[in-house]
Enzyme design. Structure first.
Site, PDB file in Angstrom:
ATOM      1  N   GLY A  50       0.818  -1.083  -0.124  1.00 27.06           N
ATOM      2  CA  GLY A  50      -0.001  -0.014  -0.048  1.00 27.06           C
ATOM      3  C   GLY A  50       0.959   1.244  -0.031  1.00 27.06           C
ATOM      4  O   GLY A  50       1.758   1.209   0.891  1.00 27.06           O
TER       5      GLY A  50
ATOM      6  N   ARG B 158       1.067  -5.293  -5.503  1.00 27.86           N
ATOM      7  CA  ARG B 158       1.298  -6.401  -4.694  1.00 27.86           C
ATOM      8  C   ARG B 158       1.595  -7.654  -5.679  1.00 27.86           C
ATOM      9  O   ARG B 158       0.927  -8.040  -6.401  1.00 27.86           O
ATOM     10  CB  ARG B 158      -0.019  -6.711  -3.706  1.00 27.86           C
ATOM     11  CG  ARG B 158      -0.185  -5.502  -2.873  1.00 27.86           C
ATOM     12  CD  ARG B 158      -1.491  -5.886  -1.685  1.00 27.86           C
ATOM     13  NE  ARG B 158      -1.977  -4.615  -1.444  1.00 27.86           N
ATOM     14  CZ  ARG B 158      -1.728  -3.954  -0.243  1.00 27.86           C
ATOM     15  NH1 ARG B 158      -0.786  -4.243   0.459  1.00 27.86           N
ATOM     16  NH2 ARG B 158      -2.437  -3.040   0.193  1.00 27.86           N
TER      17      ARG B 158
ATOM     18  N   ASP C 135       5.608  -4.743   6.169  1.00 27.48           N
ATOM     19  CA  ASP C 135       6.180  -6.274   6.338  1.00 27.48           C
ATOM     20  C   ASP C 135       6.344  -7.050   5.368  1.00 27.48           C
ATOM     21  O   ASP C 135       7.477  -7.690   4.870  1.00 27.48           O
ATOM     22  CB  ASP C 135       5.623  -6.798   7.455  1.00 27.48           C
ATOM     23  CG  ASP C 135       3.953  -6.829   7.219  1.00 27.48           C
ATOM     24  OD1 ASP C 135       3.428  -6.412   6.167  1.00 27.48           O
ATOM     25  OD2 ASP C 135       3.166  -7.432   8.153  1.00 27.48           O
TER      26      ASP C 135
ATOM     27  N   THR D  18       4.185   2.992   5.508  1.00 29.60           N
ATOM     28  CA  THR D  18       2.881   2.511   5.783  1.00 29.60           C
ATOM     29  C   THR D  18       2.143   3.444   6.901  1.00 29.60           C
ATOM     30  O   THR D  18       2.567   3.735   7.920  1.00 29.60           O
ATOM     31  CB  THR D  18       2.831   1.252   6.246  1.00 29.60           C
ATOM     32  OG1 THR D  18       1.485   0.670   6.514  1.00 29.60           O
ATOM     33  CG2 THR D  18       3.827   0.483   7.480  1.00 29.60           C
TER      34      THR D  18
ATOM     35  N   ASP E 149      -0.225   2.269   8.693  1.00 31.50           N
ATOM     36  CA  ASP E 149      -0.614   1.386   9.740  1.00 31.50           C
ATOM     37  C   ASP E 149       0.110   1.863  11.067  1.00 31.50           C
ATOM     38  O   ASP E 149      -0.144   1.325  12.077  1.00 31.50           O
ATOM     39  CB  ASP E 149      -0.763   0.262   9.292  1.00 31.50           C
ATOM     40  CG  ASP E 149      -1.554  -0.015   8.167  1.00 31.50           C
ATOM     41  OD1 ASP E 149      -2.279   0.850   7.782  1.00 31.50           O
ATOM     42  OD2 ASP E 149      -1.555  -1.321   7.428  1.00 31.50           O
TER      43      ASP E 149
ATOM     44  N   ASP F  77       2.642  -0.152  11.806  1.00 32.35           N
ATOM     45  CA  ASP F  77       2.488  -1.244  12.496  1.00 32.35           C
ATOM     46  C   ASP F  77       3.779  -2.185  12.282  1.00 32.35           C
ATOM     47  O   ASP F  77       3.782  -3.368  12.452  1.00 32.35           O
ATOM     48  CB  ASP F  77       1.329  -2.284  11.878  1.00 32.35           C
ATOM     49  CG  ASP F  77       1.573  -2.465  10.266  1.00 32.35           C
ATOM     50  OD1 ASP F  77       2.430  -1.620   9.737  1.00 32.35           O
ATOM     51  OD2 ASP F  77       0.747  -3.209   9.832  1.00 32.35           O
TER      52      ASP F  77
ATOM     53  N   ARG G 253      -5.292  -1.742   8.920  1.00 35.86           N
ATOM     54  CA  ARG G 253      -5.315  -3.229   9.009  1.00 35.86           C
ATOM     55  C   ARG G 253      -5.725  -3.689  10.484  1.00 35.86           C
ATOM     56  O   ARG G 253      -6.501  -3.440  10.899  1.00 35.86           O
ATOM     57  CB  ARG G 253      -3.820  -3.574   8.424  1.00 35.86           C
ATOM     58  CG  ARG G 253      -3.896  -4.870   7.723  1.00 35.86           C
ATOM     59  CD  ARG G 253      -2.681  -5.519   7.230  1.00 35.86           C
ATOM     60  NE  ARG G 253      -2.265  -4.623   6.169  1.00 35.86           N
ATOM     61  CZ  ARG G 253      -2.763  -4.842   4.720  1.00 35.86           C
ATOM     62  NH1 ARG G 253      -3.475  -5.917   4.642  1.00 35.86           N
ATOM     63  NH2 ARG G 253      -2.540  -4.207   3.717  1.00 35.86           N
TER      64      ARG G 253
END
Ligand code: F6P
Length: 356
Positions: A13, A74, A105, A127, A129, A131, A173
């Site tokens: 993303g 992706r 990741d 990202t 996120d 995360d 996510r």
């Protein structure tokens, strides 16, 4: 090694600030007399040989632009040996000496595979996120959160006029960071994230009390990863229950890809620039298989496999054997970092509850 050419790619993303990283890589490499090529559409472009030459002129003014000028994709085939062979051919044909891979990741799994096949590769977090447990900060997070603030402030205006409750689901996510931090910053009366148990009844009571004191508008933030017992997005059912229990007209609003676009904030431009410059230095110093992270406002690095395994530990997704390759001190460090992250989220959530 005599470094002549770096390849840079963005994968997964997109995130605001990716262009600022690309710019930093091109400029830092150029200062050291090293050329940069852009690998279009992430690992897909690496397999397809979709490579463009870059000069510093190509990256002028991109620091302020959202999205990624290299485009992204992706690419499942890259996980297979056939995909890796195609990528290695592109790398040989274009005489690429090392790669900076920007993403999350999935991007780092690709980066560590390339490193293991002898291609010096450095990962850099991009990202929204936030995360990646190894780093305090991922490029794109701040811009995404500011986009949420802008939208929720607007939603608040119309809720106030109509005396309504708005339940806002935000991307991230499985990570609740965006929902938690924007929930605090928008004065939400409830925040629902996967990381901390949610007390729905207590929130209903807070809404009823506030309504009794004359409050007209209510914002509830929900992270997209939270699901109800039937696997449906939690926020949709929650909206109906709030209306039924409180009598306050309630609306559900999903903020998805809209928060991934837009001009990067200062925080993201700065992080992108510092990390991009660091990634080039690492490659030129002969380093590989590392991810560039920010800890306590300093740039640090971790081995990619360490960072990926730490993420699994944090998410309780470790499988038997995952820790076999690590020393006791590595495992202790992972446990400490995972616990620090959990504690940080719990502390922030408790502070948010105090302020509701
Ligand atoms: O990882 C970034 C992210 O925007 C997540 O927050 C979200 O769950 C996902 O990507 C959406 O993916 P896609 O753009 O493929 O719909």
């Amino acid at each position: 090694m005599d470094f002549k050419k770096i390849g840079v790619l963005t994968s997964g993303g997109d995130a605001p600030g990716m262009n600022a990283v690309i710019r930093a890589v091109v400029r830092a490499a150029s200062k050291s007399g090293v050329k940069t090529v852009g690998i279009m559409e992430g690992y897909q472009g690496l397999m397809d040989g979709n490579i463009v030459d870059f000069s510093t002129g190509d990256v002028s003014n991109v620091i302020a632009k959202g999205g990624t000028m290299l485009y992204t994709a992706r690419a499942n085939e890259f996980k297979e040996q056939s995909g890796m062979e195609k990528a290695l051919k592109t790398i040989r044909d274009n005489e690429i000496d090392g790669i900076v891979a920007i993403g999350g990741d999935g991007t780092f799994r690709g980066a560590t595979d390339l490193s293991r096949h002898g291609v010096p590769t450095i990962g850099l977090t991009g990202t929204i996120d936030n995360d990646i447990t190894a780093t305090d900060y991922c490029v794109g997070f701040d811009t995404a959160m500011n986009a949420v603030l802008d939208c929720v402030d607007r939603l608040r205006d119309t809720c106030e006029s109509h005396a309504r409750c708005i339940v806002v689901e935000v991307m991230g996510r499985d990570s609740g960071y965006i929902a938690l931090q924007t929930g605090i910053a928008t004065g939400a009366i409830g925040i629902v994230i996967k990381e901390v148990p949610f007390d729905e009844e207590a929130m209903i009571q807070r809404i009823l009390r506030s309504k009794g004191h004359g409050r007209r508008s209510f914002v509830v933030m929900v992270a997209e990863g939270v699901r109800d017992a039937d696997g449906r997005p939690y926020g949709e059912g929650l909206t109906r229950r709030i209306e039924a229990r409180t009598g306050i007209e309630s609306r559900f609003n999903r903020l998805a890809h809209v928060i991934r676009g837009g001009a990067p904030t200062l925080r993201d431009r700065l992080a992108a620039s510092m990390m991009g410059e660091a990634a080039v230095k690492l490659l030129l110093d002969g380093k590989s298989d590392l991810v560039v992270c920010e800890r306590d406002s300093s740039i640090v690095t971790y081995e990619i496999n360490f960072a990926l395994t730490l993420d699994k530990m944090y998410k309780n997704k470790l499988k038997p054997g995952d820790l076999d390759a690590f020393s006791h001190s590595d495992i202790r460090q992972m446990e400490m970092l995972a616990e620090m992250r959990r504690q940080e989220i719990r502390d922030m959530y408790n502070a948010a509850l105090t302020l509701m």
